[in-house]
Design a protein around this motif. Structure first.
Motif, PDB file in Angstrom:
ATOM      1  N   VAL A  14      16.573  -1.875   1.255  1.00 38.55           N
ATOM      2  CA  VAL A  14      16.276  -0.578   1.858  1.00 38.55           C
ATOM      3  C   VAL A  14      17.603   0.100   2.198  1.00 38.55           C
ATOM      4  CG1 VAL A  14      14.036  -1.280   2.755  1.00 38.55           C
ATOM      5  CG2 VAL A  14      16.074  -1.550   4.178  1.00 38.55           C
ATOM      6  N   ALA A  15      17.566   1.428   2.288  1.00 33.96           N
ATOM      7  CA  ALA A  15      18.781   2.187   2.543  1.00 33.96           C
ATOM      8  C   ALA A  15      18.662   2.961   3.845  1.00 33.96           C
ATOM      9  CB  ALA A  15      19.042   3.153   1.393  1.00 33.96           C
ATOM     10  N   ASP A  16      19.796   3.082   4.540  1.00 32.83           N
ATOM     11  CA  ASP A  16      19.870   3.984   5.682  1.00 32.83           C
ATOM     12  C   ASP A  16      21.268   4.614   5.675  1.00 32.83           C
ATOM     13  OD1 ASP A  16      21.647   2.137   6.813  1.00 32.83           O
ATOM     14  OD2 ASP A  16      20.104   1.221   8.070  1.00 32.83           O
ATOM     15  N   LYS A  17      21.615   5.299   6.740  1.00 32.86           N
ATOM     16  CA  LYS A  17      22.890   6.013   6.769  1.00 32.86           C
ATOM     17  C   LYS A  17      24.091   5.094   6.625  1.00 32.86           C
ATOM     18  CE  LYS A  17      21.202   9.896   9.527  1.00 32.86           C
ATOM     19  NZ  LYS A  17      21.316  10.627  10.816  1.00 32.86           N
ATOM     20  N   SER A  18      23.903   3.816   6.973  1.00 33.75           N
ATOM     21  CA  SER A  18      25.019   2.875   6.886  1.00 33.75           C
ATOM     22  C   SER A  18      25.095   2.166   5.538  1.00 33.75           C
ATOM     23  CB  SER A  18      24.924   1.843   8.016  1.00 33.75           C
ATOM     24  OG  SER A  18      23.768   1.037   7.867  1.00 33.75           O
ATOM     25  N   GLY A  19      24.113   2.400   4.663  1.00 32.24           N
ATOM     26  CA  GLY A  19      24.141   1.786   3.340  1.00 32.24           C
ATOM     27  C   GLY A  19      22.906   0.966   3.034  1.00 32.24           C
ATOM     28  N   VAL A  72      24.428   3.774  -8.689  1.00 29.85           N
ATOM     29  CA  VAL A  72      23.446   4.560  -7.937  1.00 29.85           C
ATOM     30  C   VAL A  72      22.241   3.670  -7.665  1.00 29.85           C
ATOM     31  CG1 VAL A  72      21.970   6.606  -7.919  1.00 29.85           C
ATOM     32  CG2 VAL A  72      24.220   6.690  -9.016  1.00 29.85           C
ATOM     33  N   VAL A  73      21.845   3.562  -6.408  1.00 27.07           N
ATOM     34  CA  VAL A  73      20.709   2.713  -6.042  1.00 27.07           C
ATOM     35  C   VAL A  73      19.637   3.576  -5.384  1.00 27.07           C
ATOM     36  CG1 VAL A  73      19.924   0.762  -4.634  1.00 27.07           C
ATOM     37  CG2 VAL A  73      22.149   0.671  -5.780  1.00 27.07           C
ATOM     38  N   CYS A  74      18.425   3.490  -5.942  1.00 27.30           N
ATOM     39  CA  CYS A  74      17.275   4.226  -5.417  1.00 27.30           C
ATOM     40  C   CYS A  74      16.308   3.223  -4.809  1.00 27.30           C
ATOM     41  CB  CYS A  74      16.592   5.006  -6.537  1.00 27.30           C
ATOM     42  SG  CYS A  74      17.682   6.152  -7.388  1.00 27.30           S
ATOM     43  N   SER A  75      16.168   3.288  -3.499  1.00 24.13           N
ATOM     44  CA  SER A  75      15.296   2.372  -2.772  1.00 24.13           C
ATOM     45  C   SER A  75      13.960   3.026  -2.475  1.00 24.13           C
ATOM     46  CB  SER A  75      15.978   1.965  -1.465  1.00 24.13           C
ATOM     47  OG  SER A  75      15.104   1.224  -0.648  1.00 24.13           O
ATOM     48  N   GLY A  76      12.960   2.208  -2.214  1.00 21.94           N
ATOM     49  CA  GLY A  76      11.660   2.724  -1.810  1.00 21.94           C
ATOM     50  C   GLY A  76      11.682   3.366  -0.441  1.00 21.94           C
ATOM     51  N   HIS A  77      12.706   3.067   0.338  1.00 24.19           N
ATOM     52  CA  HIS A  77      12.830   3.612   1.690  1.00 24.19           C
ATOM     53  C   HIS A  77      14.279   3.997   1.947  1.00 24.19           C
ATOM     54  CE1 HIS A  77       8.731   2.317   2.636  1.00 24.19           C
ATOM     55  NE2 HIS A  77       9.040   1.223   1.958  1.00 24.19           N
ATOM     56  N   GLY A  78      14.508   5.234   2.323  1.00 23.67           N
ATOM     57  CA  GLY A  78      15.850   5.693   2.641  1.00 23.67           C
ATOM     58  C   GLY A  78      16.456   6.534   1.534  1.00 23.67           C
ATOM     59  N   PRO A  79      17.649   7.056   1.775  1.00 20.64           N
ATOM     60  CA  PRO A  79      18.291   7.960   0.827  1.00 20.64           C
ATOM     61  C   PRO A  79      18.815   7.243  -0.410  1.00 20.64           C
ATOM     62  CG  PRO A  79      19.788   7.456   2.620  1.00 20.64           C
ATOM     63  CD  PRO A  79      18.465   6.841   2.986  1.00 20.64           C
ATOM     64  N   VAL A  80      19.033   8.021  -1.473  1.00 24.60           N
ATOM     65  CA  VAL A  80      19.718   7.500  -2.654  1.00 24.60           C
ATOM     66  C   VAL A  80      21.142   7.129  -2.256  1.00 24.60           C
ATOM     67  CG1 VAL A  80      20.629   8.105  -4.936  1.00 24.60           C
ATOM     68  CG2 VAL A  80      18.321   8.830  -4.264  1.00 24.60           C
ATOM     69  N   LEU A 108      19.915   1.827 -10.459  1.00 22.53           N
ATOM     70  CA  LEU A 108      19.049   0.700 -10.134  1.00 22.53           C
ATOM     71  C   LEU A 108      17.964   1.165  -9.164  1.00 22.53           C
ATOM     72  CD1 LEU A 108      18.494  -2.402 -10.200  1.00 22.53           C
ATOM     73  CD2 LEU A 108      20.131  -2.609  -8.319  1.00 22.53           C
ATOM     74  N   PHE A 109      16.711   0.938  -9.552  1.00 26.19           N
ATOM     75  CA  PHE A 109      15.560   1.249  -8.707  1.00 26.19           C
ATOM     76  C   PHE A 109      15.087  -0.061  -8.081  1.00 26.19           C
ATOM     77  CE2 PHE A 109      15.799   4.245 -12.208  1.00 26.19           C
ATOM     78  CZ  PHE A 109      15.651   5.477 -11.591  1.00 26.19           C
ATOM     79  N   VAL A 110      15.247  -0.209  -6.764  1.00 27.69           N
ATOM     80  CA  VAL A 110      15.104  -1.524  -6.137  1.00 27.69           C
ATOM     81  C   VAL A 110      13.803  -1.737  -5.373  1.00 27.69           C
ATOM     82  CG1 VAL A 110      17.605  -1.786  -5.945  1.00 27.69           C
ATOM     83  CG2 VAL A 110      16.328  -0.829  -4.025  1.00 27.69           C
ATOM     84  N   GLY A 111      12.901  -0.743  -5.353  1.00 27.21           N
ATOM     85  CA  GLY A 111      11.669  -0.920  -4.584  1.00 27.21           C
ATOM     86  C   GLY A 111      11.997  -1.247  -3.133  1.00 27.21           C
ATOM     87  N   GLY A 130       0.781  -1.229   0.000  1.00 28.38           N
ATOM     88  CA  GLY A 130       0.000   0.000   0.000  1.00 28.38           C
ATOM     89  C   GLY A 130       0.810   1.274   0.000  1.00 28.38           C
ATOM     90  N   ASP A 131       2.047   1.223   0.497  1.00 26.50           N
ATOM     91  CA  ASP A 131       2.873   2.430   0.470  1.00 26.50           C
ATOM     92  C   ASP A 131       3.580   2.618  -0.865  1.00 26.50           C
ATOM     93  OD1 ASP A 131       4.356   0.155   1.101  1.00 26.50           O
ATOM     94  OD2 ASP A 131       5.848   1.265   2.255  1.00 26.50           O
ATOM     95  N   HIS A 132       3.313   1.723  -1.812  1.00 24.36           N
ATOM     96  CA  HIS A 132       3.859   1.840  -3.162  1.00 24.36           C
ATOM     97  C   HIS A 132       2.767   1.976  -4.219  1.00 24.36           C
ATOM     98  CE1 HIS A 132       8.152   0.870  -2.215  1.00 24.36           C
ATOM     99  NE2 HIS A 132       7.546   0.458  -1.106  1.00 24.36           N
ATOM    100  N   VAL A 133       1.539   1.588  -3.879  1.00 27.64           N
ATOM    101  CA  VAL A 133       0.440   1.688  -4.851  1.00 27.64           C
ATOM    102  C   VAL A 133      -0.767   2.447  -4.308  1.00 27.64           C
ATOM    103  CG1 VAL A 133       1.121  -0.427  -6.052  1.00 27.64           C
ATOM    104  CG2 VAL A 133      -0.555  -0.564  -4.200  1.00 27.64           C
TER     105      VAL A 133
END
Length: 204
Positions: free
Chosen positions: A151-156, A185-193, A144-147, A45-48
């Motif tokens: 997931v990404a956070d400050k540690s990667g 470059v990795v773009c996650s659904g949650h967290g920074p690029v 890469l867009f990984v949905g 639901g947080d993606h659609v």
């Protein structure tokens, strides 16, 4: 031939997304109709949640894996969450925030398919977080867009795990598959690029 949106946020995010799109152009203001396609990574639901409103506003075609499309068209998630006890009660209280209206999916995507975006955007089947999760890779741009397959956070970057992961073994395999693509470059659904991406080591 226009703009492509990847995922659609929560049900209340559609207006904010359209406002952002309008501000993208340096010289001309983008209109909702400039969005030609909406690519979905998975049916959570947080993606659609905002998909119905965005499709109506833009007239864009919606793309998703067949397993996720079935859920999207029913307005449900593609797998149950692994919750019990107090957490199940809390999730029940927050469920309305993640509600998504049913939406028709115009095209099913398959592993290896190339879409006419960013010089050729490759569909990468990354099943594990959900039964039909896909990621999207632009080799020419090394993006890469990984949905939610990572997931990404400050540690990667971190692979999908825990109560919302449908199949942990497959989720681990999805991380290894994406690590082999050579994305920078990795773009996650949650967290920074994440730039100059280092992929997590996961068990075989």
């Amino acid at each position: 031939d226009g703009l492509t949106l990847i995922d659609a946020g929560l049900s209340g995010d559609a207006k904010r997304i359209l406002k952002y799109i309008a501000g993208l152009g340096a010289e001309i203001r983008h209109k909702p109709g400039d969005v030609r396609r909406i690519l979905i990574t998975h049916a959570d639901g947080d993606h659609v949640g905002g998909l119905a409103a965005l499709k109506q506003a833009t007239g864009a075609r919606v793309y998703a894996h067949a397993a996720e499309a079935k859920a999207i068209e029913a307005g449900i998630a593609s797998r149950p969450l692994k919750v019990s006890g107090l957490l199940k009660w809390v999730m029940g209280l927050t469920a309305p925030l993640f509600k998504a209206a049913p939406v028709h999916v115009d095209e099913f995507v398959t592993d290896g398919q190339i879409l006419p975006v960013l010089g050729g955007l490759r569909v990468v089947e990354t099943i594990g977080h959900t039964p039909g999760h896909v990621s999207y890779f632009a080799p020419s741009a090394h993006i890469l867009f990984v949905g939610d397959s990572m997931v990404a956070d400050k540690s990667g970057l971190h692979g999908s795990r825990g109560m919302n992961t449908w199949d942990q073994e497959k989720a681990n395999g999805a991380v290894r598959k994406q690590a082999a693509l050579g994305a920078q470059v990795v773009c996650s659904g949650h967290g920074p690029v994440v730039r100059d991406a280092t992929f997590p080591q996961v068990e075989a």
